[in-house]
Design a protein around this motif. Structure first.
Motif, PDB file in Angstrom:
ATOM      1  N   MET A  46       0.833  -1.200   0.000  1.00 47.17           N
ATOM      2  CA  MET A  46       0.000   0.000   0.000  1.00 47.17           C
ATOM      3  C   MET A  46       0.874   1.259   0.000  1.00 47.17           C
ATOM      4  SD  MET A  46      -3.013  -1.179   2.648  1.00 47.17           S
ATOM      5  CE  MET A  46      -3.739   0.433   2.823  1.00 47.17           C
ATOM      6  N   ARG A  47       1.922   1.247   0.795  1.00 48.52           N
ATOM      7  CA  ARG A  47       2.856   2.389   0.848  1.00 48.52           C
ATOM      8  C   ARG A  47       3.559   2.575  -0.499  1.00 48.52           C
ATOM      9  NH1 ARG A  47       4.246   7.276   2.919  1.00 48.52           N
ATOM     10  NH2 ARG A  47       6.479   7.476   3.069  1.00 48.52           N
ATOM     11  N   GLN A  48       3.952   1.466  -1.120  1.00 47.78           N
ATOM     12  CA  GLN A  48       4.606   1.540  -2.415  1.00 47.78           C
ATOM     13  C   GLN A  48       3.681   2.185  -3.445  1.00 47.78           C
ATOM     14  OE1 GLN A  48       5.528  -2.238  -4.192  1.00 47.78           O
ATOM     15  NE2 GLN A  48       6.878  -1.324  -5.701  1.00 47.78           N
ATOM     16  N   ARG A  49       2.432   1.763  -3.476  1.00 47.56           N
ATOM     17  CA  ARG A  49       1.467   2.320  -4.424  1.00 47.56           C
ATOM     18  C   ARG A  49       1.230   3.796  -4.164  1.00 47.56           C
ATOM     19  NH1 ARG A  49      -4.252  -0.253  -4.675  1.00 47.56           N
ATOM     20  NH2 ARG A  49      -5.358   1.671  -4.950  1.00 47.56           N
ATOM     21  N   GLU A  53       2.091   6.656  -6.921  1.00 50.19           N
ATOM     22  CA  GLU A  53       1.018   7.461  -7.501  1.00 50.19           C
ATOM     23  C   GLU A  53       1.058   8.927  -7.082  1.00 50.19           C
ATOM     24  OE1 GLU A  53      -2.625   5.515  -6.455  1.00 50.19           O
ATOM     25  OE2 GLU A  53      -2.245   3.814  -7.805  1.00 50.19           O
ATOM     26  N   ASN A  54       1.533   9.216  -5.867  1.00 49.05           N
ATOM     27  CA  ASN A  54       1.440  10.577  -5.341  1.00 49.05           C
ATOM     28  C   ASN A  54       2.770  11.295  -5.179  1.00 49.05           C
ATOM     29  OD1 ASN A  54      -1.502  10.611  -4.832  1.00 49.05           O
ATOM     30  ND2 ASN A  54      -0.966   8.909  -3.508  1.00 49.05           N
ATOM     31  N   HIS A  55       3.861  10.558  -5.088  1.00 54.76           N
ATOM     32  CA  HIS A  55       5.176  11.158  -4.883  1.00 54.76           C
ATOM     33  C   HIS A  55       6.193  10.453  -5.779  1.00 54.76           C
ATOM     34  CE1 HIS A  55       3.751  13.478  -1.451  1.00 54.76           C
ATOM     35  NE2 HIS A  55       3.138  12.367  -1.033  1.00 54.76           N
ATOM     36  N   GLY A  56       6.005  10.611  -7.078  1.00 53.53           N
ATOM     37  CA  GLY A  56       6.843   9.919  -8.051  1.00 53.53           C
ATOM     38  C   GLY A  56       8.319  10.232  -7.923  1.00 53.53           C
ATOM     39  N   LEU A  68      14.236   1.913  -1.097  1.00 53.00           N
ATOM     40  CA  LEU A  68      12.786   1.691  -1.158  1.00 53.00           C
ATOM     41  C   LEU A  68      12.368   0.412  -0.452  1.00 53.00           C
ATOM     42  CD1 LEU A  68       9.984   2.530  -2.175  1.00 53.00           C
ATOM     43  CD2 LEU A  68      10.451   1.182  -4.224  1.00 53.00           C
ATOM     44  N   TRP A  69      12.994  -0.712  -0.756  1.00 51.85           N
ATOM     45  CA  TRP A  69      12.535  -2.003  -0.217  1.00 51.85           C
ATOM     46  C   TRP A  69      12.726  -2.081   1.289  1.00 51.85           C
ATOM     47  CZ3 TRP A  69       9.294  -3.798  -3.347  1.00 51.85           C
ATOM     48  CH2 TRP A  69       9.452  -3.592  -4.715  1.00 51.85           C
ATOM     49  N   LYS A  70      13.814  -1.520   1.794  1.00 47.42           N
ATOM     50  CA  LYS A  70      14.013  -1.502   3.246  1.00 47.42           C
ATOM     51  C   LYS A  70      12.934  -0.641   3.901  1.00 47.42           C
ATOM     52  CE  LYS A  70      17.386  -0.569   6.812  1.00 47.42           C
ATOM     53  NZ  LYS A  70      18.717  -0.094   7.151  1.00 47.42           N
ATOM     54  N   HIS A  71      12.630   0.506   3.298  1.00 45.77           N
ATOM     55  CA  HIS A  71      11.590   1.393   3.811  1.00 45.77           C
ATOM     56  C   HIS A  71      10.234   0.693   3.823  1.00 45.77           C
ATOM     57  CE1 HIS A  71       9.119   4.955   4.380  1.00 45.77           C
ATOM     58  NE2 HIS A  71       8.468   4.657   3.264  1.00 45.77           N
ATOM     59  N   LEU A  72       9.898   0.006   2.734  1.00 43.12           N
ATOM     60  CA  LEU A  72       8.610  -0.685   2.651  1.00 43.12           C
ATOM     61  C   LEU A  72       8.514  -1.796   3.690  1.00 43.12           C
ATOM     62  CD1 LEU A  72       8.163  -0.935  -1.220  1.00 43.12           C
ATOM     63  CD2 LEU A  72       7.172   0.743   0.346  1.00 43.12           C
ATOM     64  N   ALA A  73       9.605  -2.514   3.923  1.00 44.47           N
ATOM     65  CA  ALA A  73       9.605  -3.578   4.936  1.00 44.47           C
ATOM     66  C   ALA A  73       9.409  -2.993   6.330  1.00 44.47           C
ATOM     67  CB  ALA A  73      10.903  -4.372   4.859  1.00 44.47           C
ATOM     68  N   GLU A  74      10.048  -1.845   6.600  1.00 37.83           N
ATOM     69  CA  GLU A  74       9.894  -1.203   7.904  1.00 37.83           C
ATOM     70  C   GLU A  74       8.458  -0.711   8.105  1.00 37.83           C
ATOM     71  OE1 GLU A  74      12.846   1.845   7.794  1.00 37.83           O
ATOM     72  OE2 GLU A  74      14.487   0.466   8.249  1.00 37.83           O
ATOM     73  N   VAL A  75       7.881  -0.100   7.082  1.00 36.94           N
ATOM     74  CA  VAL A  75       6.492   0.376   7.175  1.00 36.94           C
ATOM     75  C   VAL A  75       5.558  -0.799   7.407  1.00 36.94           C
ATOM     76  CG1 VAL A  75       4.589   1.375   5.832  1.00 36.94           C
ATOM     77  CG2 VAL A  75       6.829   2.480   5.842  1.00 36.94           C
ATOM     78  N   ASP A  76       5.760  -1.888   6.671  1.00 35.78           N
ATOM     79  CA  ASP A  76       4.907  -3.061   6.822  1.00 35.78           C
ATOM     80  C   ASP A  76       4.999  -3.629   8.234  1.00 35.78           C
ATOM     81  OD1 ASP A  76       3.176  -5.005   5.306  1.00 35.78           O
ATOM     82  OD2 ASP A  76       4.688  -6.379   6.115  1.00 35.78           O
ATOM     83  N   GLU A  77       6.210  -3.723   8.764  1.00 40.22           N
ATOM     84  CA  GLU A  77       6.397  -4.257  10.121  1.00 40.22           C
ATOM     85  C   GLU A  77       5.732  -3.360  11.158  1.00 40.22           C
ATOM     86  OE1 GLU A  77      10.027  -5.363  13.204  1.00 40.22           O
ATOM     87  OE2 GLU A  77      10.469  -5.054  11.089  1.00 40.22           O
ATOM     88  N   GLU A  78       5.922  -2.046  11.041  1.00 39.14           N
ATOM     89  CA  GLU A  78       5.319  -1.119  11.993  1.00 39.14           C
ATOM     90  C   GLU A  78       3.790  -1.183  11.947  1.00 39.14           C
ATOM     91  OE1 GLU A  78       6.792   2.839  11.440  1.00 39.14           O
ATOM     92  OE2 GLU A  78       8.877   2.167  11.542  1.00 39.14           O
ATOM     93  N   CYS A  79       3.222  -1.252  10.755  1.00 39.00           N
ATOM     94  CA  CYS A  79       1.767  -1.308  10.629  1.00 39.00           C
ATOM     95  C   CYS A  79       1.208  -2.604  11.203  1.00 39.00           C
ATOM     96  CB  CYS A  79       1.358  -1.152   9.167  1.00 39.00           C
ATOM     97  SG  CYS A  79       1.584   0.512   8.542  1.00 39.00           S
ATOM     98  N   ASN A  80       1.887  -3.720  10.969  1.00 38.59           N
ATOM     99  CA  ASN A  80       1.423  -4.991  11.536  1.00 38.59           C
ATOM    100  C   ASN A  80       1.481  -4.975  13.050  1.00 38.59           C
ATOM    101  OD1 ASN A  80       0.601  -6.560   9.284  1.00 38.59           O
ATOM    102  ND2 ASN A  80       2.737  -6.766   8.697  1.00 38.59           N
ATOM    103  N   GLU A  81       2.539  -4.387  13.619  1.00 36.90           N
ATOM    104  CA  GLU A  81       2.630  -4.271  15.080  1.00 36.90           C
ATOM    105  C   GLU A  81       1.506  -3.399  15.620  1.00 36.90           C
ATOM    106  OE1 GLU A  81       6.543  -2.815  15.843  1.00 36.90           O
ATOM    107  OE2 GLU A  81       7.500  -4.721  15.306  1.00 36.90           O
ATOM    108  N   MET A  82       1.219  -2.295  14.918  1.00 36.51           N
ATOM    109  CA  MET A  82       0.145  -1.409  15.359  1.00 36.51           C
ATOM    110  C   MET A  82      -1.214  -2.102  15.291  1.00 36.51           C
ATOM    111  SD  MET A  82      -0.900   2.396  14.008  1.00 36.51           S
ATOM    112  CE  MET A  82       0.713   3.036  14.361  1.00 36.51           C
TER     113      MET A  82
END
Length: 104
Positions: A46-49, A53-56, A68-82
């Motif tokens: 979702m973060r990647q999309r 789409e909004n911040h090319g 990018l991939w490290k950032h997406l993995a961190e966002v995914d982990e944080e969201c799952n924990e939340m």
């Protein structure tokens, strides 16, 4: 056509190696410095999309800087924990117990 290694001209301070593609074009032989396999789940995608789409510009920069991939993995982990934390808090607030879950 056999794989022929050619070295291109000097661009700035970097020298690039090229190889022949099947259609007789030269392609650069680029290697990533970070080869870690990141597991990207629902929230990372979702973060990647969103970025795409909004911040090319940011999306392109993160791809080129290999962050990018490290950032997406961190966002995914944080969201799952939340989400886990929110589900536990809601279950506690509503009085959901193991007994109630097994009855349903």
């Amino acid at each position: 056509m056999p794989a022929i290694r050619l070295t291109s001209a000097l661009f700035g301070y970097a020298r690039f190696n090229y190889g022949w593609a099947l259609n007789c074009n030269l392609i650069p032989d680029l290697k990533l410095s970070d080869t870690t396999e990141y597991q990207i789940g629902k929230y990372g995608r979702m973060r990647q999309r969103f970025l795409k789409e909004n911040h090319g510009g940011i999306y392109s920069y993160m791809i080129l800087s290999e962050t990018l991939w490290k950032h997406l993995a961190e966002v995914d982990e944080e969201c799952n924990e939340m989400m886990d934390r929110l589900v536990r808090q809601m279950a506690k607030k509503e009085g959901v117990t193991e007994q109630l879950k097994s009855d349903d």
